[in-house]
Design a protein around this motif. Structure first.
Motif, mmCIF file in Angstrom:
data_model
loop_
_atom_site.group_PDB
_atom_site.id
_atom_site.type_symbol
_atom_site.label_atom_id
_atom_site.label_comp_id
_atom_site.label_asym_id
_atom_site.label_seq_id
_atom_site.Cartn_x
_atom_site.Cartn_y
_atom_site.Cartn_z
ATOM 1 N N TYR A 193 -39.713 3.214 -19.007
ATOM 2 C CA TYR A 193 -39.993 4.373 -19.062
ATOM 3 C C TYR A 193 -39.653 5.900 -19.808
ATOM 4 O O TYR A 193 -39.730 7.114 -20.028
ATOM 5 C CB TYR A 193 -39.954 4.596 -17.404
ATOM 6 C CG TYR A 193 -40.942 6.028 -16.581
ATOM 7 C CD1 TYR A 193 -41.612 6.943 -16.896
ATOM 8 C CD2 TYR A 193 -39.485 6.964 -16.278
ATOM 9 C CE1 TYR A 193 -41.755 8.277 -15.982
ATOM 10 C CE2 TYR A 193 -39.273 8.087 -15.063
ATOM 11 C CZ TYR A 193 -40.053 8.857 -15.352
ATOM 12 O OH TYR A 193 -40.392 10.325 -14.558
ATOM 13 N N LEU A 194 -37.726 5.765 -19.559
ATOM 14 C CA LEU A 194 -37.094 6.866 -20.080
ATOM 15 C C LEU A 194 -37.242 6.682 -21.548
ATOM 16 O O LEU A 194 -36.734 7.727 -22.078
ATOM 17 C CB LEU A 194 -35.804 5.423 -19.565
ATOM 18 C CG LEU A 194 -34.924 5.202 -18.513
ATOM 19 C CD1 LEU A 194 -33.911 4.154 -18.579
ATOM 20 C CD2 LEU A 194 -35.618 6.476 -17.777
ATOM 21 N N LEU A 195 -37.962 5.876 -22.299
ATOM 22 C CA LEU A 195 -38.584 6.166 -23.318
ATOM 23 C C LEU A 195 -39.119 7.199 -24.172
ATOM 24 O O LEU A 195 -39.021 7.848 -24.804
ATOM 25 C CB LEU A 195 -39.124 5.104 -23.867
ATOM 26 C CG LEU A 195 -38.177 3.723 -24.538
ATOM 27 C CD1 LEU A 195 -38.890 2.815 -25.113
ATOM 28 C CD2 LEU A 195 -37.027 4.178 -25.668
ATOM 29 N N GLY A 196 -40.361 7.785 -22.907
ATOM 30 C CA GLY A 196 -40.619 8.484 -22.765
ATOM 31 C C GLY A 196 -42.132 7.928 -23.879
ATOM 32 O O GLY A 196 -41.861 7.385 -24.697
ATOM 33 N N ILE A 197 -43.140 8.633 -23.925
ATOM 34 C CA ILE A 197 -44.286 8.375 -24.566
ATOM 35 C C ILE A 197 -44.597 9.553 -25.661
ATOM 36 O O ILE A 197 -45.114 8.918 -26.730
ATOM 37 C CB ILE A 197 -45.801 8.092 -24.266
ATOM 38 C CG1 ILE A 197 -45.741 9.240 -23.169
ATOM 39 C CG2 ILE A 197 -45.606 6.805 -22.841
ATOM 40 C CD1 ILE A 197 -47.471 8.890 -23.331
ATOM 41 N N THR A 198 -44.045 10.689 -25.323
ATOM 42 C CA THR A 198 -44.463 11.686 -26.498
ATOM 43 C C THR A 198 -44.422 10.966 -28.279
ATOM 44 O O THR A 198 -45.438 11.681 -29.724
ATOM 45 C CB THR A 198 -43.692 12.915 -26.408
ATOM 46 O OG1 THR A 198 -43.755 13.400 -24.537
ATOM 47 C CG2 THR A 198 -44.265 14.320 -27.519
ATOM 48 N N GLY A 251 -38.565 9.680 -39.902
ATOM 49 C CA GLY A 251 -38.147 11.593 -39.662
ATOM 50 C C GLY A 251 -38.007 11.022 -38.149
ATOM 51 O O GLY A 251 -37.101 11.813 -37.449
ATOM 52 N N VAL A 252 -39.420 11.223 -37.616
ATOM 53 C CA VAL A 252 -39.349 11.357 -36.141
ATOM 54 C C VAL A 252 -38.784 9.965 -34.710
ATOM 55 O O VAL A 252 -38.500 10.948 -34.348
ATOM 56 C CB VAL A 252 -40.938 11.159 -35.779
ATOM 57 C CG1 VAL A 252 -40.763 10.995 -34.221
ATOM 58 C CG2 VAL A 252 -41.828 11.921 -36.156
ATOM 59 N N LYS A 253 -38.849 8.680 -36.236
ATOM 60 C CA LYS A 253 -38.139 7.725 -35.454
ATOM 61 C C LYS A 253 -36.521 8.469 -35.163
ATOM 62 O O LYS A 253 -35.778 8.337 -34.603
ATOM 63 C CB LYS A 253 -38.212 6.813 -36.323
ATOM 64 C CG LYS A 253 -37.681 4.968 -35.383
ATOM 65 C CD LYS A 253 -39.479 4.668 -34.857
ATOM 66 C CE LYS A 253 -38.455 4.313 -33.690
ATOM 67 N NZ LYS A 253 -39.142 4.391 -32.715
ATOM 68 N N ALA A 254 -36.168 8.506 -36.291
ATOM 69 C CA ALA A 254 -34.340 9.043 -36.278
ATOM 70 C C ALA A 254 -34.116 10.187 -35.448
ATOM 71 O O ALA A 254 -33.329 9.694 -34.746
ATOM 72 C CB ALA A 254 -34.344 9.758 -38.400
ATOM 73 N N ILE A 255 -34.918 10.878 -35.222
ATOM 74 C CA ILE A 255 -35.114 12.260 -33.575
ATOM 75 C C ILE A 255 -34.618 11.133 -32.218
ATOM 76 O O ILE A 255 -33.926 11.518 -32.006
ATOM 77 C CB ILE A 255 -36.529 13.038 -33.909
ATOM 78 C CG1 ILE A 255 -36.328 13.815 -35.558
ATOM 79 C CG2 ILE A 255 -35.981 13.550 -32.815
ATOM 80 C CD1 ILE A 255 -37.163 14.865 -35.052
ATOM 81 N N THR A 307 -55.714 3.606 -24.581
ATOM 82 C CA THR A 307 -54.594 2.797 -24.157
ATOM 83 C C THR A 307 -53.577 3.594 -23.647
ATOM 84 O O THR A 307 -52.940 3.215 -22.575
ATOM 85 C CB THR A 307 -54.014 1.799 -25.732
ATOM 86 O OG1 THR A 307 -53.010 0.563 -25.330
ATOM 87 C CG2 THR A 307 -53.123 2.624 -26.594
ATOM 88 N N VAL A 308 -53.167 4.859 -24.388
ATOM 89 C CA VAL A 308 -52.272 6.001 -23.570
ATOM 90 C C VAL A 308 -53.287 6.384 -21.694
ATOM 91 O O VAL A 308 -51.927 6.524 -20.854
ATOM 92 C CB VAL A 308 -52.002 7.431 -24.357
ATOM 93 C CG1 VAL A 308 -50.973 8.178 -23.722
ATOM 94 C CG2 VAL A 308 -51.451 6.560 -25.639
ATOM 95 N N LEU A 356 -43.567 -0.989 -26.062
ATOM 96 C CA LEU A 356 -41.861 -0.299 -25.692
ATOM 97 C C LEU A 356 -42.574 0.635 -24.770
ATOM 98 O O LEU A 356 -41.682 0.531 -24.074
ATOM 99 C CB LEU A 356 -41.794 -0.438 -26.847
ATOM 100 C CG LEU A 356 -41.342 -1.277 -27.339
ATOM 101 C CD1 LEU A 356 -40.974 -1.205 -29.453
ATOM 102 C CD2 LEU A 356 -39.690 -2.563 -27.267
ATOM 103 N N TYR A 357 -43.255 1.522 -25.230
ATOM 104 C CA TYR A 357 -43.723 2.685 -24.156
ATOM 105 C C TYR A 357 -44.328 2.928 -23.725
ATOM 106 O O TYR A 357 -44.216 3.800 -23.034
ATOM 107 C CB TYR A 357 -44.436 3.808 -25.855
ATOM 108 C CG TYR A 357 -43.621 3.960 -27.413
ATOM 109 C CD1 TYR A 357 -41.636 5.079 -26.663
ATOM 110 C CD2 TYR A 357 -43.259 3.412 -28.307
ATOM 111 C CE1 TYR A 357 -41.168 5.177 -27.960
ATOM 112 C CE2 TYR A 357 -42.416 3.771 -29.048
ATOM 113 C CZ TYR A 357 -41.139 4.762 -28.862
ATOM 114 O OH TYR A 357 -40.558 4.879 -30.036
#
Lengths: 228, 96, 559
Positions: free
Chosen positions: A62-67, A114-118, B27-28, A217-218
């Protein structure tokens, strides 16, 4: 021997182009089978701990967020489409279209990284990087008013899985760069485009890994509403 | 040997792409609900469907030789062995 | 004698000279040589460590090594022998040399990848060697957690990454073999006409491809866990050490079959040639290789009976472990049946094969003791285990490797090794081996644990016997090294087919293969091992006549 004279792309030890192409395809799929088993080890660890400490998995996920993860999923699916269209263009011998789709795929792949780096940067700021910068949530919740070491294990696995996936993305980008240069130099034709196909297989495989990583994971903690 | 040179119509690629996006949304959406122990099977089923679509159409497994299909399955089969026997152990420990 | 008595003008060994023609070669036969040289060095390094271990165990208190040095020695012995010698041994040397020749192809499917796999092997090997020699490693070859992840102060992180790299060399070799066997067979070479060595290597390659990556990722997890101090495997940090054992043995049990299956393939080749008979039950022997490969994936838990694993899982693993004995027994019985009413001649390769049959049988049957859960409580981690797997690995795999090297030496070099020396060394090895390892069965049964540098005095007699045997064994290993090297220059020029063996590698290549193997792609029209069936007495008579005329005995059997 005549087949050799006609097609310079056929290496000397193959009887004909058909044999060469089939060998390459089979070899690529065998390689992907080893990749499946490589990730299988990680998925096994994931599943075991999820089974042992489900509450940790839900809350930490949950802490990871899904956005950002969700955006990346969409980006990768798009890149799979562009890759498939690239192979299609190669099959039809359309050089410009092939290079265009390859570049589009690479652009999407770079976006993903790039998104992964953020995301990684956010984890750093939230002190969720195991071994380097990690803060436990204590008390964990009402049922576990103490430090739960598996919190760190979740994030450790998260970094292992996304990290190894990310390395595969980097490798994929390098391969696509080479393929694009080869395409630019007219190395491919309607009868010989095996490298494009093989690169495509690899790229789709990396996409498939993410298709599993995203929900595991998410989304695991997406129903978490606080409390316990 | 037509399989090796099979050109998939573009329409199929776009259909698969559309399905993949829809399934991702699904799935989301469904992960918002708590099914208890069924959370993992639900999420995995959708992921497996997506992966199968990618393999069958984007990766041309549907049009490939039996041999290729066999090796595609073998990787997952042996992954299954790894999981099955490991959990044979963990799920049968009397003291848990 | 005949014009055969000179090497042809052009062959693969003189196709090019200079270091580039070797280090940048994509010719499978030269890559086989690269591997042969590398793993021979490794073999003697690992053997050196073993010899130090045996010297230490000469006396109960051990006077040669410090305890931690002793730990480093058995770790070095295990890591070097398993990862650098046994796993690449037959596949990477004989396999590389023979697979394209046996299927009738010009090369493996991916020659460049073949060369890359050797470089990966060398990089991994040099890296791990540097680690072992600079700081040492004392976890044992199994890297068991949590000792390896949290307590060991030696270079575990680097070593695990080295093993990770090494794994890819093995994967790429396997991948190459499978594609070659599937796609590059000569016209007429159907699956059930293939030599049994190819079946065995195919099964081996399946294991290499499907099991090695799990070891690779496990090694990465150990390394990262050490780096980050997170507990996937360390129970003090919330981890699960038994999970490590599951993942480790998922590779390392099938890896045992990576080591022995190719050996079984070599045995089939040699035994049918020297019995002048088709291998009895060819199809069963062929399919049993695949059965062993698949069953091998289902039994890893028998290494973990005393680890705290669920006893129910233990029972399952135990039952399936017994099942693995079935395909192995199928092979052994069929080899024995091949000898029955065969016209057997006792040249060096055959002596090694007979040694294999005896030792493998003892090793295999004692494996059944260990597969039984109850008995394993007593025997686990004792010298009984050591003796068991050395009977399989050394008595089985290494014997088969030597049989194969002697058998194909004429084809690889164009020269014969000295036969008398060969027979002598085969017998010395057999005697040395029995003397070294048989006492260890008794020691283990009496309760002497493995991996200890000291022991109670009543074990000394048997330990002295074992150490004495190991010196004989060492002589048996050095001898082939010397006379093989000698034969490279001074050996008698070999005829094209000194054993009158069947198989494309003998029949279609000339005395020593040309750079691209076959002048014309061969067509296969008959089954493997299609030796003419003739009365034994007749063959024996011709053989005796040949000896009387002073011809080489193996040339005399005029079939």
């Amino acid at each position: 021997m005549s087949a050799h004279a006609h097609n310079p792309a056929v290496l000397h030890h193959f009887a004909d182009a058909e044999q060469q192409k089939e060998s390459a395809t089979l070899g690529m799929w065998l390689f992907l089978a080893t990749e499946v088993l490589l990730f299988a080890g990680l998925f096994l660890v994931y599943t075991l701990f999820r089974w042992k400490v489900p509450y940790v998995w839900v809350k930490e996920s949950y802490l990871l967020g899904i956005t950002l993860g969700g955006i990346n999923t969409a980006v990768l699916i798009c890149s799979s489409l562009t890759m498939a269209l690239g192979v299609h263009a190669a099959q039809e011998g359309k050089k410009k279209a092939l290079i265009g789709w390859l570049l589009a795929t690479m652009l999407l792949g770079a976006t993903f990284l790039g998104v992964k780096a953020i995301e990684y940067h956010e984890h750093w700021e939230h002190h969720k990087v195991p071994g380097l910068n990690f803060t436990y949530t204590v008390p964990y919740d009402n049922a576990h008013p103490y430090k739960v070491p598996e919190q760190q294990v979740f994030h450790f696995l998260y970094f292992c899985m996304t990290g190894i996936h990310g390395l595969h993305m980097v490798a994929g980008l390098s391969i696509l760069t080479v393929i694009a240069i080869m395409a630019y130099r007219d190395k491919f034709s309607t009868t010989y485009y095996t490298p494009v196909e093989m690169a495509g297989l690899y790229w789709h495989f990396v996409d498939i890994v993410w298709v599993f990583l995203f929900p595991l994971l998410y989304l695991t903690g997406n129903h978490y509403t606080g409390g316990h | 040997m037509s399989s090796a040179h099979h050109v998939v119509p573009l329409r199929i690629y776009f259909t698969i792409f559309f399905l993949l996006i829809v399934l991702t949304g699904f799935t989301v959406f469904i992960s918002k609900f708590d099914f208890g122990v069924m959370n993992l099977p639900v999420a995995l089923s959708i992921a497996i469907v997506k992966a199968t679509l990618i393999m069958l159409f984007f990766m041309h497994v549907k049009y490939s030789s039996r041999l290729t299909q066999l090796f595609v399955l073998s990787g997952f089969f042996f992954m299954g062995i790894l999981f099955f026997f490991t959990f044979c152990d963990y799920l049968t420990r009397a003291w848990n | 004698m005949t014009p055969e008595n000179a090497l042809p003008k052009e062959h693969y060994l003189n196709h090019g000279y200079g270091w580039k023609s070797w280090l940048l070669t994509t010719d499978h036969k030269r890559i086989a040589w690269l591997y042969l040289v590398s793993i021979t060095l490794m073999f003697f390094l690992g053997g050196f460590a073993a010899f130090l271990i045996r010297l230490q165990l000469l006396t109960p208190q051990g006077e040669i090594l410090r305890n931690d040095t002793y730990n480093k020695m058995f770790t070095m012995h295990g890591v070097v022998m398993i990862f650098f010698f046994l796993i690449p041994s037959i596949p990477a040397t004989l396999g590389n040399f023979l697979v394209p020749l046996m299927v009738g192809a010009k090369d493996l499917a991916f020659p460049k990848i073949n060369l890359i796999s050797w470089y990966i092997f060398i990089i991994g090997a040099l890296y791990v060697l540097w680690i072992i020699l600079s700081g040492g490693l004392e976890t044992g070859w199994t890297f068991y957690t949590p000792y390896s992840t949290s307590y060991s102060t030696s270079n575990v992180t680097a070593a695990t990454l080295g093993v990770f790299v090494l794994g890819f060399s093995s994967i790429l070799t396997g991948l190459n073999f499978i594609v070659t066997i599937h796609k590059m067979r000569a016209p007429g070479m159907t699956w059930f006409r293939m030599p049994l060595l190819l079946w065995a290597l195919y099964a081996t390659s399946l294991i290499q491809i499907l099991a090695t990556p799990v070891l690779a990722i496990t090694m990465v997890l150990v390394a990262v866990e050490r780096f980050a101090g997170v507990g996937i495997f360390d129970p003090a940090l919330g981890g699960d050490p038994i999970l490590y054992q599951h993942m480790f043995w998922f590779y390392s049990h099938p890896a045992v079959y990576i080591m022995i299956l190719p050996g079984m393939g070599v045995i089939s080749e040699v035994i049918s040639c020297f019995a002048r008979k088709r291998v009895f039950g060819y199809k069963f022997v062929a399919v049993s290789s695949l059965m062993i490969a698949v069953f091998g994936f289902l039994v890893w838990g028998h290494h973990m009976y005393v680890s705290g694993m669920s006893p129910y899982a233990g029972m399952t693993f135990s039952l399936i472990s017994y099942l693995v004995a079935v395909p192995s027994a199928v092979k052994t019985f069929n080899w024995t049946a091949t000898l029955y009413k065969g016209s057997v001649s006792y040249d060096t390769p055959m002596l090694y094969v007979l040694g294999f049959l005896g030792l493998f049988m003892v090793g295999g049957l004692t494996g059944l003791f260990l597969a039984s859960m109850g008995l394993d409580q007593h025997l686990h981690d004792t010298y009984f285990v050591i003796a068991h797997f050395h009977f399989i690995m050394v008595g089985g795999a290494v014997m088969a490797y030597f049989a194969g090297i002697h058998f194909w030496w004429p084809k690889m070099t164009g020269r014969m090794y000295p036969e008398a020396w060969g027979r002598l060394s085969a017998m010395i090895l057999f005697i040395g081996f029995i003397l070294t390892f048989f006492p260890q069965f008794i020691l283990g049964y009496m309760g002497m644990p493995r991996r200890y540098s000291v022991y109670v005095p009543e074990f000394q007699t048997l330990n002295v016997l074992s150490t004495a045997g190991s010196t004989i064994l060492a002589v048996g290993y050095v001898m082939p090294l010397v006379y093989m090297l000698w034969s490279l220059k001074y050996g008698e020029i070999a005829p094209a087919n000194p054993w009158r063996a069947k198989g494309l590698e003998w029949e279609a290549t000339g005395p020593i293969p040309a750079w691209d193997n076959f002048p014309v792609t061969p067509t296969v029209t008959e089954d493997a091992y299609n030796y003419p069936q003739r009365p034994v007495a007749e063959i024996e008579r011709e053989r005796a006549a040949g000896r009387a005329e002073g011809r080489m005995p193996e040339l005399a059997s005029g079939d």
